[in-house]
Design an enzyme around this catalytic site. Structure first.
Site, PDB file in Angstrom:
ATOM      1  N   GLU A  45     -10.298  -4.313  -2.371  1.00 28.08           N
ATOM      2  CA  GLU A  45      -9.112  -3.544  -2.765  1.00 28.08           C
ATOM      3  C   GLU A  45      -8.222  -3.278  -1.542  1.00 28.08           C
ATOM      4  OE1 GLU A  45      -8.134   1.094  -3.658  1.00 28.08           O
ATOM      5  OE2 GLU A  45     -10.139   0.338  -4.145  1.00 28.08           O
TER       6      GLU A  45
ATOM      7  N   ASP B  26      -4.449  -4.786  -1.315  1.00 29.60           N
ATOM      8  CA  ASP B  26      -3.289  -3.903  -1.154  1.00 29.60           C
ATOM      9  C   ASP B  26      -2.388  -4.403  -0.033  1.00 29.60           C
ATOM     10  OD1 ASP B  26      -1.785  -1.250  -1.392  1.00 29.60           O
ATOM     11  OD2 ASP B  26      -2.519  -1.125   0.663  1.00 29.60           O
TER      12      ASP B  26
ATOM     13  N   ASP C  59      -6.898  -0.477  -8.967  1.00 28.59           N
ATOM     14  CA  ASP C  59      -7.765  -0.909  -7.863  1.00 28.59           C
ATOM     15  C   ASP C  59      -8.347  -2.292  -8.131  1.00 28.59           C
ATOM     16  OD1 ASP C  59      -7.237   1.509  -6.684  1.00 28.59           O
ATOM     17  OD2 ASP C  59      -9.183   2.409  -7.178  1.00 28.59           O
TER      18      ASP C  59
ATOM     19  N   GLU D 118      -5.848  -5.029  -7.264  1.00 29.35           N
ATOM     20  CA  GLU D 118      -5.772  -5.246  -5.817  1.00 29.35           C
ATOM     21  C   GLU D 118      -7.022  -5.955  -5.308  1.00 29.35           C
ATOM     22  OE1 GLU D 118      -2.888  -1.658  -4.253  1.00 29.35           O
ATOM     23  OE2 GLU D 118      -5.034  -1.244  -4.411  1.00 29.35           O
TER      24      GLU D 118
END
Length: 231
Positions: A47, A51, A120, A123
């Site tokens: 994650e 991101d 989440d 990502e």
């Protein structure tokens, strides 16, 4: 996890070489904790990586797409595109919610529909795709599921009701604008918030949303419409 490989290939032309990292991307911490003895990896590290690559790709896209927009406008647009609610929506669009591995407690409490978990997950998938196939594969995937909505102007239209309302009022002099949550309803995993906007301590409008931020945006939008009708 059954069927995920086939879906990724058929819908997005993606074939993972490293099946283990794909499985990790779809493993929530609650599942890993419930199977601690098996030493299963969860998706939090992926994650973090996802991101970062998402921010980079969207920043690059917006920089090229809108050559005349100021840095502040680009930052606001990016924040709308990569906000939690948007990413959760993309997970649902891709049907990732069907494949995430959750612990029994998280499953029972509605975790499969929770925006934080699905955002989440999206990502984490990007992070896994980056490691497996490189940044071009991530760009190609985002070009299929995210960029078309940006091209339609969806995020630009909802960009800045709060800022627009603030600028409208402050052009007429100093005012105090405040947003307050007056009601929360629904279960913990699917709450609805009602927010009122106050101008110099007087309520002028309200809004409802699945998060405080979305409710504030709705309240500001309604306030803008109300002020325009008066003028």
């Amino acid at each position: 996890m059954r069927g995920l490989d086939k879906k990724l290939k058929n819908d997005f032309g993606i074939v993972f070489h490293n099946k283990k990292i794909l499985k990790t991307a779809f493993t929530h911490t609650s599942y890993a904790n419930e199977h601690r003895l098996l030493k299963i990896s969860h998706n939090e590290r992926l994650e973090f990586l996802g991101d970062a690559v998402l921010q980079m790709i969207i920043s690059h896209y917006l920089f090229r797409k809108y050559p005349k927009k100021a840095e502040g406008d680009l930052s606001k647009m990016r924040s709308m595109i990569v906000r939690e609610e948007s990413l959760a929506g993309f997970s649902r669009f891709c049907e990732f919610d069907k494949y995430i591995r959750l612990g029994k407690g998280e499953e029972k409490s509605g975790g499969r529909n929770r925006d934080t978990i699905l955002g989440d997950l999206f990502e984490a998938f990007l992070g896994a795709l980056l490691l497996d196939s490189g940044v071009e594969a991530v760009e190609s995937f985002l070009g299929q599921v995210m960029i078309p909505l940006v091209e339609e102007g969806k995020f630009e239209r909802v960009l800045d009701y709060k800022t627009n309302f603030q600028e409208l009022l402050q052009s007429q002099g100093d005012v105090l604008i405040d947003y307050q949550v007056v009601k929360e309803s629904g279960p913990a995993h699917a709450k609805t918030f009602e927010v009122v906007v106050l101008v110099d301590n007087k309520e002028v409008s309200s809004g409802v949303g699945k998060s405080k931020k979305l409710a504030e945006q709705e309240a500001a939008k309604n306030a803008l419409e109300a002020f325009k009708k008066r003028s």
